[in-house]
Every structure is written in C-alpha cells, then in structure tokens.
Design a protein around this motif. Structure first.
Motif, PDB file in Angstrom:
ATOM      1  N   UNK A  54      -0.995  44.960  48.831  1.00  0.00           N
ATOM      2  CA  UNK A  54      -2.292  44.611  49.418  1.00  0.00           C
ATOM      3  C   UNK A  54      -3.311  45.674  49.029  1.00  0.00           C
ATOM      4  N   UNK A  55      -4.430  45.246  48.449  1.00  0.00           N
ATOM      5  CA  UNK A  55      -5.526  46.154  48.106  1.00  0.00           C
ATOM      6  C   UNK A  55      -6.725  45.794  48.969  1.00  0.00           C
ATOM      7  N   UNK A  56      -7.401  46.833  49.495  1.00  0.00           N
ATOM      8  CA  UNK A  56      -8.548  46.605  50.374  1.00  0.00           C
ATOM      9  C   UNK A  56      -9.837  46.982  49.650  1.00  0.00           C
ATOM     10  N   UNK A  57     -10.757  46.042  49.580  1.00  0.00           N
ATOM     11  CA  UNK A  57     -12.058  46.262  48.951  1.00  0.00           C
ATOM     12  C   UNK A  57     -13.126  46.387  50.040  1.00  0.00           C
ATOM     13  N   UNK A  58     -13.966  47.436  49.957  1.00  0.00           N
ATOM     14  CA  UNK A  58     -14.972  47.641  51.012  1.00  0.00           C
ATOM     15  C   UNK A  58     -16.162  46.684  50.901  1.00  0.00           C
ATOM     16  N   UNK A  59     -16.562  46.163  52.038  1.00  0.00           N
ATOM     17  CA  UNK A  59     -17.824  45.422  52.153  1.00  0.00           C
ATOM     18  C   UNK A  59     -18.834  46.397  52.741  1.00  0.00           C
ATOM     19  N   UNK A  60     -19.945  46.583  52.031  1.00  0.00           N
ATOM     20  CA  UNK A  60     -20.868  47.656  52.419  1.00  0.00           C
ATOM     21  C   UNK A  60     -22.270  47.122  52.704  1.00  0.00           C
ATOM     22  N   UNK A  61     -22.954  47.858  53.576  1.00  0.00           N
ATOM     23  CA  UNK A  61     -24.396  47.663  53.801  1.00  0.00           C
ATOM     24  C   UNK A  61     -25.138  48.805  53.127  1.00  0.00           C
ATOM     25  N   UNK A  62     -26.233  48.492  52.436  1.00  0.00           N
ATOM     26  CA  UNK A  62     -27.030  49.526  51.794  1.00  0.00           C
ATOM     27  C   UNK A  62     -28.477  49.058  51.742  1.00  0.00           C
ATOM     28  N   UNK A  63     -29.376  50.002  51.529  1.00  0.00           N
ATOM     29  CA  UNK A  63     -30.808  49.696  51.538  1.00  0.00           C
ATOM     30  C   UNK A  63     -31.446  50.162  50.243  1.00  0.00           C
ATOM     31  N   UNK A  64     -32.265  49.294  49.624  1.00  0.00           N
ATOM     32  CA  UNK A  64     -33.006  49.620  48.412  1.00  0.00           C
ATOM     33  C   UNK A  64     -34.472  49.228  48.640  1.00  0.00           C
ATOM     34  N   UNK A  65     -35.344  50.217  48.553  1.00  0.00           N
ATOM     35  CA  UNK A  65     -36.788  49.991  48.738  1.00  0.00           C
ATOM     36  C   UNK A  65     -37.070  49.261  50.044  1.00  0.00           C
ATOM     37  N   UNK A  66     -36.370  49.684  51.120  1.00  0.00           N
ATOM     38  CA  UNK A  66     -36.614  49.137  52.449  1.00  0.00           C
ATOM     39  C   UNK A  66     -35.964  47.797  52.702  1.00  0.00           C
ATOM     40  N   UNK A  67     -35.274  47.251  51.704  1.00  0.00           N
ATOM     41  CA  UNK A  67     -34.609  45.955  51.877  1.00  0.00           C
ATOM     42  C   UNK A  67     -33.103  46.193  52.042  1.00  0.00           C
ATOM     43  N   UNK A  68     -32.501  45.539  53.065  1.00  0.00           N
ATOM     44  CA  UNK A  68     -31.073  45.693  53.335  1.00  0.00           C
ATOM     45  C   UNK A  68     -30.259  44.673  52.551  1.00  0.00           C
ATOM     46  N   UNK A  69     -29.110  45.150  52.031  1.00  0.00           N
ATOM     47  CA  UNK A  69     -28.207  44.270  51.266  1.00  0.00           C
ATOM     48  C   UNK A  69     -26.780  44.483  51.765  1.00  0.00           C
TER      49      UNK A  69
END
Length: 346
Positions: A54-69
């Motif tokens: 089993x391999x775990x891949x991270x789901x991430x939150x990040x911000x670029x130029x004030x916009x969240x992704x």
C-alpha cells in the motif's frame, strides 16, 4: 519466447539502467523547469494498493496568488501524516498542475549507477575468471579431452541435484559410486558459474566456466528453438561439435505415449553411448521403491549404456542436454523429430 537469464539478464539490466538514468535526469533537471516552489498542507492521504503493498499519496491544500487549490502529489510513501507541511512545485501558468520535486529523479539516477556498477563488476570478474580457468587448464596439461578408450559395457546413471541453487551433476555406477561429477564452486547472477569437473576414476579435477542457460523458443515448424549455454566462453553445442561429438535423437514411446528422449552419442563417427531420459530415480531399485512409472521422465536424469572408459566428453554431452533442456545436438527440437521419423521408417 525469450528467457531473461545470464547474458540476456545483463543486457536487460543495462537497458533498465539507461531507462532509470534518462528518467532520473528528466525528473531532476527538466520536470521542474518553469515551475515554482511553495508550501502545502496535507489534508488527506489517498491509498493505492498493489497486491499486499500500500502506497499513500498526499492530498494537499496550497495557495497561489491568493487562490486556494487542492491536488494530489505524485510522490507517495508511508511517512506522510495529515497536517504535515511539505514543499511542492506548481506550474505558474496552470497552478493546478503540481508535483513533489526532484526526489524520485535522484533515486532513479542512484539506481542506474548501482545497476551499471553491478554489471561492470560482474563482467570484469567473469572475464578474469575465464582467463584464470584457461590458464589453470593450460598449466595442468589437460587442454584436450582424454582419447576414446573402449572397455566392458556398463550401465551408468546421470543425476542432477534438485532443490539447490548450486545444482551439480554426476555419473554413478550401479553401486552408486560416483565416477564423474561437476560441482559448482561459485554462483553468480550475471556471469558464468564456476565448476570443478572431477574424474574420480582417474583422479583429476579441472575447472570450467558454465554459463546460464539461454532459451529462444520459436514454436514454429520452420524456425527451430535454440536452447544452450556457454562452456568456457563458447556455445556448448559448437564446443561439442569441435570435439567430434554428434548425437542422433529420437522420442521413446511406451503404450502409445511419448515418454522421453533417447540419444545415440557418437564421437568422431563411432557410437560411444546410448542414453535415455528417466525419472529422478534412475536406479531400478529406487524407481521401484518410489513406485515410479518408467513413462515419467524428468529433465536432468538419464540412464546410460556405454563401453567408453574416459567419461569426460560423454559427461559434458549429457550435461549439455540436462542444463539446456535441449532435445537435439543443435540446441533445438527439429533433430528429434527427424530422428523419430527415421526410426519409424526403418
């Protein structure tokens, strides 16, 4: 069908090393070209299961130029935890495209260097071993096979070690006395194996280099198979031919069922032995004890009838069939079919 062993394994490993190197260079130096770096927070872990791994891949939150992704990072391992902050790279023209950086590229380049180092070291060792073997044979004066010498006919038995990586071979007489044998002294993954060929009747031991078995199976009426290995750096079938060996092969039959192979072995045109495949219990009393039907041959086991007193070349001939799993003396199968037709039309 092509096997991947011995020299072919070496070529396969070399190709794999080149692929790893190209991939490593790409991921390290080119994948991040034009990308920018930022911090991201792991909000979830996505499991990817392959078999029991089993391999775990991270789901991430990040911000670029004030916009969240939110996105998935393409590098997985078991050390991530929700809430961790990691570094990611994003495409400034499309911030939804992200990756985890150069890590995998570094690993790929290290892997390519390790594989290439193993190939180089094994090739150097094999070359040195072959040179040393030939020098030892030359110094011992055993540069040629013993001359043909005929005596009383005897029934002998060729056996192959089972259940061990260092598989050897031997010829025994009816009293289970070992007359001639090949003992593996060095096991290798890429290069040729080292063997001691021991003639117990004449008290001699000669080292030889025996390559991995190579299979090219066409399964075609027109294109014959080729099953072989190298003996002291030369194709074993070519080596036998150069020393006067030829073999007439045919299928043996019992109760309308093809049960194995029969070999008439000639040296310089004179028949020196007949060999038949047997079960792994070639001695008659062992076969009876284990209730083995005579119609159940096992590769690597033979019963031999011969008047030949010097067994070195005869031993190598049968060992060639045992290790390569070939059916005729060209490393193929067509010779056996032709031999069977000749036998049936006589």
């Amino acid at each position: 069908m092509f096997s991947v062993r011995g020299p072919k394994l070496k070529y396969f490993a070399a190709i794999l090393a080149v692929i790893c190197l190209i991939g490593g260079v790409y991921f390290t130096f080119f994948q991040s070209r034009g990308f920018e770096k930022t911090s991201a927070t792991i909000v979830d872990l996505e499991a990817d299961q392959t078999g029991e791994d089993v391999t775990y891949y991270p789901i991430v939150d990040y911000t670029v130029d004030g916009v969240s992704y939110t996105g998935r990072v393409d590098q997985g391992n078991g050390s991530y935890s929700v809430g961790d902050t990691i570094t990611i790279y994003y495409n400034p023209e499309n911030p939804e495209i992200i990756h985890g950086g150069k890590g995998i590229g570094i690993y790929l380049m290290i892997a390519s260097v390790v594989i290439l180092a193993i190939i180089i070291v094994s090739s150097v060792r094999e070359h040195r071993g072959l040179k040393e073997t030939k020098e030892t044979i030359r110094e011992s004066g055993n540069t040629k096979y013993a001359p043909h010498m005929e005596g009383e006919e005897r029934e002998l038995y060729f056996l192959t070690d089972l259940g061990t990586l260092k598989a050897g071979h031997r010829i025994e007489d009816a009293n289970r006395k070992v007359l001639y044998e090949a003992k593996m002294t060095e096991l290798t993954m890429f290069g040729a194996y080292k063997f001691d060929f021991i003639d117990h009747e004449h008290g001699t031991t000669i080292p030889h280099m025996v390559g991995h078995a190579e299979e090219t199976q066409w399964g075609s009426i027109l294109l014959d198979d080729h099953l072989t290995f190298e003996f002291d750096g030369v194709d074993v079938w070519k080596h036998l031919k150069e020393n006067g060996i030829s073999v007439e092969t045919s299928y043996t039959a019992g109760e309308s069922t093809l049960v194995g192979m029969k070999y008439h072995i000639f040296r310089d045109g004179a028949e020196v032995a007949v060999a038949e495949m047997t079960s792994q219990y070639p001695h008659e009393d062992d076969a009876a004890e284990h209730k083995v039907a005579s119609a159940v041959p096992v590769e690597g086991f033979f019963r031999i009838w011969t008047k030949e007193q010097n067994l070195d070349l005869l031993f190598l001939t049968i060992m060639a069939f045992a290790r390569s799993k070939s059916i005729d003396d060209k490393g193929g199968t067509i010779g056996a079919k032709i031999g069977t037709i000749k036998k049936l039309t006589k």
